[in-house]
Write a protein that holds these residues in place. Structure first.
Motif, PDB file in Angstrom:
ATOM      1  N   MET A   5       0.983  -1.043  -0.096  1.00 50.56           N
ATOM      2  CA  MET A   5      -0.002  -0.100   0.208  1.00 50.56           C
ATOM      3  C   MET A   5       1.159   1.243   0.013  1.00 50.56           C
ATOM      4  SD  MET A   5      -3.036   0.975   2.543  1.00 50.56           S
ATOM      5  CE  MET A   5      -2.337   1.908   3.701  1.00 50.56           C
ATOM      6  N   SER A   6       0.640   2.178  -0.894  1.00 51.18           N
ATOM      7  CA  SER A   6       1.424   3.327  -0.958  1.00 51.18           C
ATOM      8  C   SER A   6       0.686   4.658  -0.346  1.00 51.18           C
ATOM      9  CB  SER A   6       2.264   3.502  -2.139  1.00 51.18           C
ATOM     10  OG  SER A   6       1.286   3.884  -3.212  1.00 51.18           O
ATOM     11  N   LYS A   7       1.542   5.597  -0.223  1.00 57.10           N
ATOM     12  CA  LYS A   7       0.878   6.897   0.128  1.00 57.10           C
ATOM     13  C   LYS A   7       1.733   8.089  -0.348  1.00 57.10           C
ATOM     14  CE  LYS A   7      -1.144   5.454   4.596  1.00 57.10           C
ATOM     15  NZ  LYS A   7      -1.395   5.903   5.771  1.00 57.10           N
ATOM     16  N   PHE A   8       1.093   9.018  -0.547  1.00 59.54           N
ATOM     17  CA  PHE A   8       1.911  10.467  -0.824  1.00 59.54           C
ATOM     18  C   PHE A   8       1.863  11.116   0.464  1.00 59.54           C
ATOM     19  CE2 PHE A   8       0.217   9.809  -5.181  1.00 59.54           C
ATOM     20  CZ  PHE A   8       1.465   9.696  -5.873  1.00 59.54           C
ATOM     21  N   ILE A   9       3.084  11.637   1.112  1.00 57.20           N
ATOM     22  CA  ILE A   9       3.467  12.468   2.173  1.00 57.20           C
ATOM     23  C   ILE A   9       3.611  13.731   1.622  1.00 57.20           C
ATOM     24  CG2 ILE A   9       4.811  12.545   4.170  1.00 57.20           C
ATOM     25  CD1 ILE A   9       3.561   9.868   3.984  1.00 57.20           C
ATOM     26  N   VAL A  10       2.872  14.862   1.988  1.00 60.51           N
ATOM     27  CA  VAL A  10       3.191  16.173   1.792  1.00 60.51           C
ATOM     28  C   VAL A  10       3.393  16.968   3.036  1.00 60.51           C
ATOM     29  CG1 VAL A  10       2.090  18.146   0.323  1.00 60.51           C
ATOM     30  CG2 VAL A  10       1.093  15.891   0.065  1.00 60.51           C
ATOM     31  N   ARG A  11       4.511  17.814   2.876  1.00 55.83           N
ATOM     32  CA  ARG A  11       4.528  18.743   3.923  1.00 55.83           C
ATOM     33  C   ARG A  11       4.325  20.167   3.363  1.00 55.83           C
ATOM     34  NH1 ARG A  11       9.680  16.391   7.113  1.00 55.83           N
ATOM     35  NH2 ARG A  11      10.707  17.076   5.403  1.00 55.83           N
ATOM     36  N   GLY A  12       3.280  20.889   3.775  1.00 57.46           N
ATOM     37  CA  GLY A  12       2.836  22.239   3.480  1.00 57.46           C
ATOM     38  C   GLY A  12       3.899  23.342   3.615  1.00 57.46           C
ATOM     39  N   GLY A  13       3.780  24.367   2.862  1.00 64.14           N
ATOM     40  CA  GLY A  13       4.179  25.658   3.173  1.00 64.14           C
ATOM     41  C   GLY A  13       5.249  25.902   2.189  1.00 64.14           C
ATOM     42  N   LYS A  14       5.420  25.206   1.055  1.00 62.70           N
ATOM     43  CA  LYS A  14       6.520  25.648  -0.284  1.00 62.70           C
ATOM     44  C   LYS A  14       5.678  26.267  -0.985  1.00 62.70           C
ATOM     45  CE  LYS A  14      10.238  24.250   1.653  1.00 62.70           C
ATOM     46  NZ  LYS A  14      10.311  22.927   2.128  1.00 62.70           N
ATOM     47  N   ARG A  15       6.412  27.465  -1.674  1.00 62.31           N
ATOM     48  CA  ARG A  15       5.908  28.108  -2.752  1.00 62.31           C
ATOM     49  C   ARG A  15       6.281  27.472  -4.251  1.00 62.31           C
ATOM     50  NH1 ARG A  15       8.043  32.647  -5.568  1.00 62.31           N
ATOM     51  NH2 ARG A  15       6.224  33.695  -6.546  1.00 62.31           N
ATOM     52  N   LEU A  16       5.455  27.097  -5.002  1.00 64.42           N
ATOM     53  CA  LEU A  16       5.799  26.465  -6.284  1.00 64.42           C
ATOM     54  C   LEU A  16       6.440  27.416  -7.383  1.00 64.42           C
ATOM     55  CD1 LEU A  16       3.249  23.622  -6.960  1.00 64.42           C
ATOM     56  CD2 LEU A  16       4.909  23.858  -5.256  1.00 64.42           C
ATOM     57  N   LYS A  17       7.264  27.197  -8.019  1.00 63.62           N
ATOM     58  CA  LYS A  17       8.031  28.134  -8.787  1.00 63.62           C
ATOM     59  C   LYS A  17       8.729  26.961  -9.985  1.00 63.62           C
ATOM     60  CE  LYS A  17      10.635  32.070  -8.881  1.00 63.62           C
ATOM     61  NZ  LYS A  17      10.594  32.249 -10.228  1.00 63.62           N
ATOM     62  N   GLY A  18       8.652  27.523 -11.157  1.00 60.29           N
ATOM     63  CA  GLY A  18       9.265  26.682 -12.252  1.00 60.29           C
ATOM     64  C   GLY A  18       8.275  26.404 -13.417  1.00 60.29           C
TER      65      GLY A  18
END
Ligand SMILES: CC(=O)N[C@H]1[C@@H](OP(=O)(O)OP(=O)(O)OC[C@H]2O[C@@H](n3ccc(=O)[nH]c3=O)[C@H](O)[C@@H]2O)O[C@H](CO)[C@@H](O)[C@@H]1O
Ligand SMILES: C=C(OP(=O)(O)O)C(=O)O
Length: 445
Positions: free
Chosen positions: A1-14
């Motif tokens: 079983m897999s999961k995505f782990i996300v840590r919030g707070g980063k601004r996306l750029k690129g």
């Protein structure tokens, strides 16, 4: 079983590059069954679970497929079966799209009923109404639909009671080899239908009017394999546009076609996001506070239901109250409970959801209930405080190519783990340290 782990707070750029459209490649691969001679070569076929499923269905029917990168070659000169079994139908409803090509090519088809799914009951009555009008005899039994014809299908006038994407595609494919002309009224107008019609015409079909409400298909005797490049995925593009806007980012979505994303762009602009399309993609800049807006899903060219949950995620980051109305599917608010687990305040009343924006969102363990819900939960995770774990990744893999890798390249703190993180990995606030998560095998599939 897999999961995505996300840590919030980063601004996306690129820059992020959009893959070929799932909802275009599936009918196009199904349509390849119509090619009695030669091979088809399809470029920009995204490496998705759904594409693997349709591949298995086509192989079961006798076609052979080979890949080189994202180009797939299909030889359907010899078909050996006319049956699509339950094991493959249950993985993906779009497998039902082989019915039209099979009927037209072999005169018979036996397809397991696709059944309902998390977003609604999703009947297929309009597909069957079309085949019957063209002379097919349809029977139901033991969970299968059996259809057969004597001789060829007959062109006729068909009015769809609902402008169904799948029914339009299935009937359009069947009609390419019918005797005479089929006029399909109240046809769906999605860009994926135009892409399918373009491919069919390269195969030798005579389809006119795709992209409008009336499609005319003049039947021909035979079709042959053809070369085609799949259009970029407008829903994947829209998802990255939302992710960029949520994080106050500045992202160029390469390959996105602005014409296919009209209502998504308009709603984002109403919210205060700067959207700059050019001939190669769309740049999204979010440098102002976001405003609440109301959104109602509709068939194309209205606001796409496949962007509803991602848009709802974006509205959580806006000041004020928004109302989201879902008119296409009767049960496409399953993500609301999951959003609320992340401290959102959304109330559903029938087909409308009232979204209170501007609240502090917090990371939580949540589950993707369908593929878009999964992507939307990841978008919320990008701005939530702490760590979010998104389960149900098999849904997300149906429709997003390398989602974690593409978001990471934009600066997001997201990765995937293949095992259930143990309690020893969790901090007091529920967050998981990357060093702990790296103990379990990471997928960079
Ligand atoms: C593989 C693919 O392209 N999937 C898309 C396709 O699904 P799909 O082709 O299944 O969606 P449809 O356009 O057929 O469904 C739209 C509405 O019509 C109803 N209906 C449909 C067929 C029918 O015979 N009778 C009937 O009543 C459905 O229950 C639904 O309420 O279009 C949907 C609507 O844009 C998208 O969310 C899906 O991502
Ligand atoms: C609902 C979707 O797909 P499908 O019709 O394949 O379930 C989707 O792509 O959001």
């Amino acid at each position: 079983m897999s999961k995505f782990i996300v840590r919030g707070g980063k601004r996306l750029k690129g820059t992020v590059r959009v893959s070929g459209a799932k909802n275009a490649v599936l009918p196009i691969l199904a349509a390849s069954l119509l090619g009695e001679e030669g091979v088809s070569v399809i470029h920009d076929a995204p490496p998705l679970e759904d594409v693997k499923t349709i591949h298995q269905v086509l192989e079961k029917l006798g076609a052979s497929l080979s890949y080189e990168g994202e180009t797939v070659e299909i030889n359907a000169e010899t078909l050996v079966s006319h049956e699509a079994p339950y094991e493959l139908m249950r993985k993906m409803r779009a497998s039902f799209l082989v019915m039209g090509p099979l009927l037209a090519r072999t005169g018979k088809a036996r397809i397991s009923l696709p059944g309902g799914c998390a977003i609604g009951s999703r009947p297929i009555d309009q597909h069957l109404k079309g085949f019957e009008a063209m002379g097919a005899e349809i029977g139901l039994g033991q969970g299968y639909i059996e259809a057969k014809i004597n001789g060829r299908l007959k062109g006729t006038k068909i009015y769809l009671d609902v402008a169904s994407v799948g029914a339009t595609e299935n009937i359009m494919m069947a009609a390419t080899l019918a005797e005479g002309t089929t006029v399909l009224e109240n046809a769906a107008r999605e860009p994926e239908i135009v892409d399918l019609a373009n491919y069919l015409n390269k195969m030798g079909a005579k389809v006119r009017g795709a992209g409008t409400g009336v499609i005319r298909i003049e039947g021909v005797e035979r079709l042959r394999g053809a070369e085609h490049t799949v259009i970029p995925d407008r829903v994947e593009a829209g998802t990255y546009m939302v992710a960029a806007a949520m994080t106050g980012g500045d992202v160029y979505v390469e390959g996105a076609i602005a014409d296919h994303l009209g209502p998504v762009i308009s709603k984002m602009e109403e919210m205060g996001v700067t959207v700059q399309p050019d001939e190669n993609g769309i740049r999204v800049i979010a440098d102002k506070p976001l405003k609440a807006v109301d959104v109602k899903t509709l068939p194309y060219p209205g606001f796409p239901t496949d962007m509803q949950s991602q848009m709802m995620a974006l509205l959580l980051a806006a000041e004020g109250t928004s109302v989201v109305t879902e008119t296409v599917f009767e049960n496409r608010f399953m993500h609301v409970d999951e959003f609320n687990l992340m401290s959102a305040n959304i109330k559903v009343d029938g087909r409308a959801a009232v979204v209170t924006g501007g609240l502090k969102l917090t990371g939580a363990k949540v589950t993707a209930t369908d593929l878009r819900a999964g992507a939307a939960l990841i978008c919320v995770g990008l701005v939530a405080e702490g760590t979010t774990e998104v389960g149900g990744t098999h849904h997300i893999d149906r429709g997003y190519v390398h989602l974690a890798e593409k978001l990471s390249a934009l600066g997001a703190d997201i990765w995937r783990v293949h095992a259930e993180p143990t309690s020893t990995t969790a901090d007091e606030d529920g967050s998981i340290k990357r060093s702990d998560a790296s103990r379990v095998k990471s997928t960079m599939a």
